[in-house]
Design a protein around this motif. Structure first.
Motif, short mmCIF file in Angstrom:
data_model
loop_
_atom_site.label_atom_id
_atom_site.label_comp_id
_atom_site.label_asym_id
_atom_site.label_seq_id
_atom_site.Cartn_x
_atom_site.Cartn_y
_atom_site.Cartn_z
N MET A 1 0.56 -1.18 0.03
CA MET A 1 0.00 -0.06 0.06
C MET A 1 0.96 1.19 0.16
N ILE A 2 0.70 2.18 -1.06
CA ILE A 2 1.37 3.34 -1.00
C ILE A 2 0.41 4.37 -0.20
N GLU A 3 1.31 5.04 0.80
CA GLU A 3 0.44 5.93 1.70
C GLU A 3 0.16 7.35 0.82
N ASN A 4 1.09 7.96 0.09
CA ASN A 4 0.72 9.17 -0.65
C ASN A 4 0.70 8.70 -2.37
N LEU A 5 -0.54 8.58 -2.60
CA LEU A 5 -0.45 8.22 -4.14
C LEU A 5 -0.19 9.46 -4.87
N PRO A 6 0.53 9.78 -6.15
CA PRO A 6 0.92 10.59 -6.76
C PRO A 6 -0.55 11.30 -7.60
N PRO A 7 -0.71 12.55 -8.08
CA PRO A 7 -2.08 13.01 -8.64
C PRO A 7 -2.01 12.28 -10.05
N CYS A 8 -3.27 12.39 -10.67
CA CYS A 8 -3.43 11.86 -11.93
C CYS A 8 -2.50 12.44 -12.96
N PRO A 9 -1.92 11.47 -13.96
CA PRO A 9 -1.02 12.20 -14.94
C PRO A 9 -1.81 12.80 -16.03
N THR A 10 -2.99 12.37 -16.09
CA THR A 10 -4.20 12.94 -17.22
C THR A 10 -4.65 14.18 -17.00
#
Length: 119
Positions: A1-10
């Motif tokens: 599980m990744i705690e801080n997901l990156p923002p959507c690239p789209t």
């Protein structure tokens, strides 16, 4: 599980969520595999990513265009901006020179990825 997901690239939405091994954007529905921020190149088997001056990912065999005039030691004229270089190879060069290529009129040389853009 990744705690801080990156923002959507789209669409750059910051409310992404994780579904199995994918990250999902609730606004546009885009799904992608998030990069593991803890290990450098962890999911790409040690391959490094080389980007050009405008952020495009470069690969072996690409054609690039020089975006700024370059001085060449031992030559009265340098490489002009707009010169097209075909068939580049990505290398672990010295002092940031990570592209190995042949420039018409100059021969084999190494260039920095920050002075070229993908053609």
């Amino acid at each position: 599980m990744i705690e801080n997901l990156p923002p959507c690239p789209t669409c750059s939405c910051e409310y992404t969520y994780e579904m199995n091994a994918l990250a999902v954007c609730p606004e546009c529905g885009h799904e992608w595999v998030p990069a593991d921020s803890g290990a450098e190149g962890g999911s790409t088997d040690g391959e490094r990513v080389v980007k050009d001056a405008v952020g495009n990912v470069l690969q072996d065999g690409d054609s690039v265009v020089v975006v700024k005039a370059l001085k060449v030691k031992g030559s009265p004229s340098g490489i002009k901006a707009g010169t097209k270089v075909r068939g580049i190879r990505l290398v672990d060069g010295v002092d940031g020179h990570d592209i190995d290529c042949k420039v018409d009129g100059f021969g084999a040389m190494q260039l920095k990825s920050s002075v070229v853009k993908k053609a």
